[in-house]
Design a protein around this motif. Structure first.
Motif, PDB file in Angstrom:
ATOM      1  N   UNK A   1     -28.325  20.595 -61.631  1.00  0.00           N
ATOM      2  CA  UNK A   1     -28.053  22.084 -61.680  1.00  0.00           C
ATOM      3  C   UNK A   1     -28.111  22.076 -59.718  1.00  0.00           C
ATOM      4  N   UNK A   2     -26.970  22.703 -60.174  1.00  0.00           N
ATOM      5  CA  UNK A   2     -26.834  23.268 -58.649  1.00  0.00           C
ATOM      6  C   UNK A   2     -25.445  22.521 -57.914  1.00  0.00           C
ATOM      7  N   UNK A   3     -25.620  21.178 -57.643  1.00  0.00           N
ATOM      8  CA  UNK A   3     -24.829  20.227 -56.791  1.00  0.00           C
ATOM      9  C   UNK A   3     -24.199  19.043 -57.773  1.00  0.00           C
ATOM     10  N   UNK A   4     -22.674  19.016 -57.638  1.00  0.00           N
ATOM     11  CA  UNK A   4     -22.411  17.403 -58.193  1.00  0.00           C
ATOM     12  C   UNK A   4     -22.395  15.833 -57.227  1.00  0.00           C
ATOM     13  N   UNK A   5     -23.535  14.676 -57.795  1.00  0.00           N
ATOM     14  CA  UNK A   5     -23.061  13.278 -56.885  1.00  0.00           C
ATOM     15  C   UNK A   5     -22.248  12.932 -57.211  1.00  0.00           C
ATOM     16  N   UNK A   6     -21.643  12.733 -56.218  1.00  0.00           N
ATOM     17  CA  UNK A   6     -20.448  11.785 -56.380  1.00  0.00           C
ATOM     18  C   UNK A   6     -20.197  10.078 -55.824  1.00  0.00           C
ATOM     19  N   UNK A   7     -20.427   9.018 -56.288  1.00  0.00           N
ATOM     20  CA  UNK A   7     -20.274   7.440 -55.659  1.00  0.00           C
ATOM     21  C   UNK A   7     -19.616   6.862 -55.647  1.00  0.00           C
ATOM     22  N   UNK A   8     -19.403   6.599 -53.800  1.00  0.00           N
ATOM     23  CA  UNK A   8     -17.957   5.302 -53.840  1.00  0.00           C
ATOM     24  C   UNK A   8     -18.093   4.395 -53.810  1.00  0.00           C
ATOM     25  N   UNK A   9     -17.481   3.326 -53.885  1.00  0.00           N
ATOM     26  CA  UNK A   9     -16.900   1.785 -53.669  1.00  0.00           C
ATOM     27  C   UNK A   9     -15.800   1.466 -52.465  1.00  0.00           C
ATOM     28  N   UNK A  10     -16.367   0.556 -51.478  1.00  0.00           N
ATOM     29  CA  UNK A  10     -15.203   0.361 -50.792  1.00  0.00           C
ATOM     30  C   UNK A  10     -15.145  -0.937 -50.486  1.00  0.00           C
ATOM     31  N   UNK A  11     -13.982  -1.869 -50.269  1.00  0.00           N
ATOM     32  CA  UNK A  11     -14.019  -3.391 -49.641  1.00  0.00           C
ATOM     33  C   UNK A  11     -14.732  -3.431 -48.528  1.00  0.00           C
ATOM     34  N   UNK A  12     -15.544  -4.119 -48.215  1.00  0.00           N
ATOM     35  CA  UNK A  12     -16.546  -4.317 -47.401  1.00  0.00           C
ATOM     36  C   UNK A  12     -16.015  -5.577 -46.259  1.00  0.00           C
ATOM     37  N   UNK A  13     -14.588  -6.209 -46.343  1.00  0.00           N
ATOM     38  CA  UNK A  13     -14.312  -6.938 -45.728  1.00  0.00           C
ATOM     39  C   UNK A  13     -13.985  -6.393 -44.351  1.00  0.00           C
ATOM     40  N   UNK A  14     -13.976  -5.156 -44.700  1.00  0.00           N
ATOM     41  CA  UNK A  14     -13.346  -4.560 -43.477  1.00  0.00           C
ATOM     42  C   UNK A  14     -14.358  -3.862 -42.539  1.00  0.00           C
TER      43      UNK A  14
ATOM     44  N   UNK B   1     -22.310  17.198 -53.623  1.00  0.00           N
ATOM     45  CA  UNK B   1     -21.174  18.515 -53.111  1.00  0.00           C
ATOM     46  C   UNK B   1     -21.448  19.549 -54.601  1.00  0.00           C
ATOM     47  N   UNK B   2     -21.447  21.058 -53.290  1.00  0.00           N
ATOM     48  CA  UNK B   2     -21.950  22.265 -53.696  1.00  0.00           C
ATOM     49  C   UNK B   2     -20.316  22.649 -54.751  1.00  0.00           C
ATOM     50  N   UNK B   3     -21.386  23.619 -55.492  1.00  0.00           N
ATOM     51  CA  UNK B   3     -19.812  24.363 -56.450  1.00  0.00           C
ATOM     52  C   UNK B   3     -18.410  24.493 -55.647  1.00  0.00           C
ATOM     53  N   UNK B   4     -18.742  25.243 -54.314  1.00  0.00           N
ATOM     54  CA  UNK B   4     -17.386  25.765 -53.483  1.00  0.00           C
ATOM     55  C   UNK B   4     -16.723  24.566 -53.579  1.00  0.00           C
ATOM     56  N   UNK B   5     -17.165  23.644 -52.451  1.00  0.00           N
ATOM     57  CA  UNK B   5     -16.502  22.159 -52.547  1.00  0.00           C
ATOM     58  C   UNK B   5     -15.279  21.834 -53.514  1.00  0.00           C
ATOM     59  N   UNK B   6     -16.428  21.340 -54.785  1.00  0.00           N
ATOM     60  CA  UNK B   6     -15.692  21.220 -56.160  1.00  0.00           C
ATOM     61  C   UNK B   6     -14.601  22.270 -56.452  1.00  0.00           C
ATOM     62  N   UNK B   7     -15.048  24.330 -56.296  1.00  0.00           N
ATOM     63  CA  UNK B   7     -13.818  24.283 -56.401  1.00  0.00           C
ATOM     64  C   UNK B   7     -12.064  24.149 -55.910  1.00  0.00           C
ATOM     65  N   UNK B   8     -12.592  24.025 -54.418  1.00  0.00           N
ATOM     66  CA  UNK B   8     -11.823  24.333 -53.360  1.00  0.00           C
ATOM     67  C   UNK B   8     -10.998  22.599 -52.568  1.00  0.00           C
ATOM     68  N   UNK B   9     -11.905  21.740 -52.937  1.00  0.00           N
ATOM     69  CA  UNK B   9     -10.695  20.382 -52.789  1.00  0.00           C
ATOM     70  C   UNK B   9     -10.460  19.599 -53.942  1.00  0.00           C
ATOM     71  N   UNK B  10     -10.391  18.387 -53.562  1.00  0.00           N
ATOM     72  CA  UNK B  10      -9.574  17.275 -55.104  1.00  0.00           C
ATOM     73  C   UNK B  10     -11.308  17.062 -55.450  1.00  0.00           C
ATOM     74  N   UNK B  11     -12.084  17.917 -54.946  1.00  0.00           N
ATOM     75  CA  UNK B  11     -13.104  16.794 -55.772  1.00  0.00           C
ATOM     76  C   UNK B  11     -13.578  17.700 -57.144  1.00  0.00           C
ATOM     77  N   UNK B  12     -12.688  18.706 -57.459  1.00  0.00           N
ATOM     78  CA  UNK B  12     -12.474  19.028 -58.919  1.00  0.00           C
ATOM     79  C   UNK B  12     -12.186  18.404 -59.584  1.00  0.00           C
TER      80      UNK B  12
END
Length: 195
Positions: free
Chosen positions: A114-127, A158-169
């Motif tokens: 409701x107003x934002x989008x949560x993105x979860x990421x996973x990365x290699x912990x060996x670094x 992520x707010x709607x503006x960032x969703x629309x103006x970056x690759x997050x969309x």
């Protein structure tokens, strides 16, 4: 240095492989304002302008860049987050970003809230990279605040503006992204490991 505030999109127009290098030609509205030898962030990767027209420019990625980032997966027609280097004395709206990608990550979750989008990421912990709650992270060149930090995972809101103006969309579960961890955090972590 960059701020992680994405200015606009570029489109990959042409990719030429020469030896272990990739020459990428980008079309972008900012092309007419660029100069040869200028640094531009492409999904968080600092690349130097080596050729230029009114509507496009060319950059070169070397083997190390190709191995440490997602640039080797780019295709003609792909959109890319663009940011020119910061101007000394201007406002720093994001955080200090070097344009040196530390590693890649995969998107593992996308949740509407409701107003934002949560993105979860996973990365290699060996670094041995790390995030902290309310710390800074750069995802494909976008300066963000970590809202949930795990051992080798984190979430951003992520707010709607960032969703629309970056690759997050465009991201889906499984999307590969470039990460640059907070430079101050990297120095602190390195100093602690040397003790």
């Amino acid at each position: 240095m960059f701020t992680g505030i994405v200015e606009s999109f570029g489109i990959v127009e042409k990719i030429i492989k020469e030896g272990e290098n990739l020459h990428l030609t980008m079309t972008a509205a900012m092309a007419g304002e660029l100069k040869i030898d200028q640094s531009v962030s492409h999904n968080g990767i600092c690349l130097t302008v080596v050729d230029l027209t009114d509507s496009s420019y060319t950059v070169t990625a070397i083997k190390e860049t190709i191995e440490k980032t997602a640039i080797g997966n780019w295709k003609v027609g792909d959109r890319v987050n663009l940011e020119r280097a910061m101007i000394l004395g201007a406002r720093l709206d994001g955080h200090l970003v070097q344009g040196h990608v530390d590693q890649t990550a995969r998107c593992v979750s996308i949740e509407d809230s409701e107003g934002s989008t949560y993105f979860g990421f996973e990365y290699d912990e060996k670094l041995a990279n790390l995030t902290i709650e309310k710390g800074s992270i750069t995802v494909d060149g976008t300066s963000l605040t970590v809202v949930d930090s795990g051992r080798n995972t984190f979430k951003v809101a992520i707010i709607p503006y960032t969703l629309a103006h970056t690759l997050f969309g465009t991201y889906q579960v499984g999307s590969l992204v470039n990460l640059e961890f907070d430079v101050i955090g990297k120095y602190v972590s390195k100093m602690m490991s040397l003790r």
